[in-house]
Design a protein around this motif. Structure first.
Motif, PDB file in Angstrom:
ATOM      1  N   VAL A 269       0.859  -1.182   0.000  1.00 19.03           N
ATOM      2  CA  VAL A 269       0.000   0.000   0.000  1.00 19.03           C
ATOM      3  C   VAL A 269       0.897   1.233   0.000  1.00 19.03           C
ATOM      4  O   VAL A 269       1.782   1.371   0.847  1.00 19.03           O
ATOM      5  N   VAL A 270       0.660   2.125  -0.955  1.00 22.38           N
ATOM      6  CA  VAL A 270       1.430   3.358  -1.020  1.00 22.38           C
ATOM      7  C   VAL A 270       0.936   4.280   0.080  1.00 22.38           C
ATOM      8  O   VAL A 270      -0.256   4.552   0.194  1.00 22.38           O
ATOM      9  N   THR A 271       1.875   4.771   0.903  1.00 20.06           N
ATOM     10  CA  THR A 271       1.474   5.636   2.018  1.00 20.06           C
ATOM     11  C   THR A 271       1.956   7.069   1.863  1.00 20.06           C
ATOM     12  O   THR A 271       1.415   7.962   2.492  1.00 20.06           O
TER      13      THR A 271
ATOM     14  N   ALA B 250      15.637  22.892 -12.349  1.00 20.19           N
ATOM     15  CA  ALA B 250      14.740  21.825 -12.773  1.00 20.19           C
ATOM     16  C   ALA B 250      14.266  22.117 -14.180  1.00 20.19           C
ATOM     17  O   ALA B 250      14.127  23.270 -14.577  1.00 20.19           O
ATOM     18  N   LYS B 251      14.017  21.056 -14.938  1.00 25.21           N
ATOM     19  CA  LYS B 251      13.541  21.217 -16.310  1.00 25.21           C
ATOM     20  C   LYS B 251      12.670  20.022 -16.651  1.00 25.21           C
ATOM     21  O   LYS B 251      13.069  18.876 -16.451  1.00 25.21           O
ATOM     22  N   ASP B 252      11.474  20.273 -17.147  1.00 30.98           N
ATOM     23  CA  ASP B 252      10.539  19.221 -17.566  1.00 30.98           C
ATOM     24  C   ASP B 252      10.277  18.205 -16.455  1.00 30.98           C
ATOM     25  O   ASP B 252      10.222  16.998 -16.679  1.00 30.98           O
ATOM     26  N   GLY B 253      10.173  18.667 -15.202  1.00 31.53           N
ATOM     27  CA  GLY B 253       9.850  17.785 -14.083  1.00 31.53           C
ATOM     28  C   GLY B 253      10.999  16.922 -13.623  1.00 31.53           C
ATOM     29  O   GLY B 253      10.787  15.907 -12.956  1.00 31.53           O
ATOM     30  N   GLN B 254      12.237  17.299 -13.984  1.00 33.32           N
ATOM     31  CA  GLN B 254      13.414  16.530 -13.590  1.00 33.32           C
ATOM     32  C   GLN B 254      14.484  17.479 -13.089  1.00 33.32           C
ATOM     33  O   GLN B 254      14.490  18.659 -13.393  1.00 33.32           O
TER      34      GLN B 254
ATOM     35  N   GLU C 233       5.465  12.805  -4.386  1.00 35.22           N
ATOM     36  CA  GLU C 233       5.992  14.059  -3.840  1.00 35.22           C
ATOM     37  C   GLU C 233       6.990  14.693  -4.791  1.00 35.22           C
ATOM     38  O   GLU C 233       7.828  15.494  -4.377  1.00 35.22           O
ATOM     39  N   SER C 234       6.909  14.373  -6.092  1.00 35.13           N
ATOM     40  CA  SER C 234       7.911  14.868  -7.030  1.00 35.13           C
ATOM     41  C   SER C 234       7.919  16.391  -7.127  1.00 35.13           C
ATOM     42  O   SER C 234       8.978  17.001  -7.229  1.00 35.13           O
ATOM     43  N   VAL C 235       6.776  17.040  -7.085  1.00 31.66           N
ATOM     44  CA  VAL C 235       6.729  18.501  -7.168  1.00 31.66           C
ATOM     45  C   VAL C 235       7.425  19.118  -5.954  1.00 31.66           C
ATOM     46  O   VAL C 235       8.233  20.048  -6.085  1.00 31.66           O
TER      47      VAL C 235
END
Length: 97
Positions: free
Chosen positions: A68-70, A85-89, A74-76
C-alpha cells in the motif's frame, strides 16, 4: 550399493571445484565423500510412502502484507529543492562530452 568414489571421480571433482589437493588431502576428501554417499544410500532404505511431501517445516501461510502506497507522489515538492529543474526533472551540468 552406493557408487564407489575412485581416483578418476576424485580428479573430476577437483577439476570442477578448482581444488588443488595433496595426496593425503585427496584421500581424506575421497573417504569423506564415500561416507556421504553411504549415508544417502542408508536414507534411501527408509519407507517414506506414507509421508506427505513438504516444502518447509513451518506451517505458516503467506505472511506478507499487501503493498500500500502511504506517501504518494511528492515529485513537485522534491523539485522545489533542486537548484535547477527542467521538464519535471533535476537539471545537472553535462558530464559527458
Amino acid at each position: 550399493m552406493a557408487k564407489i568414489i575412485d581416483d578418476e571421480t576424485m580428479e573430476n571433482v577437483c577439476i570442477l571445484a578448482k581444488l588443488s589437493l595433496s595426496g593425503q588431502e585427496r584421500e581424506k576428501a575421497k573417504a569423506d565423500m564415500q561416507k556421504m554417499l553411504d549415508y544417502v544410500e542408508k536414507l534411501d532404505e527408509l519407507d517414506t510412502s506414507g509421508v506427505v511431501p513438504l516444502s518447509h517445516i513451518f506451517g505458516n501461510a503467506n505472511v506478507f502484507r499487501e503493498d500500500v502506497v502511504t506517501n504518494g507522489d511528492e515529485s513537485v515538492a522534491m523539485l522545489k529543492n533542486a537548484p535547477k529543474a527542467k521538464d519535471g526533472q533535476y537539471q545537472v551540468p553535462k558530464t559527458i562530452g
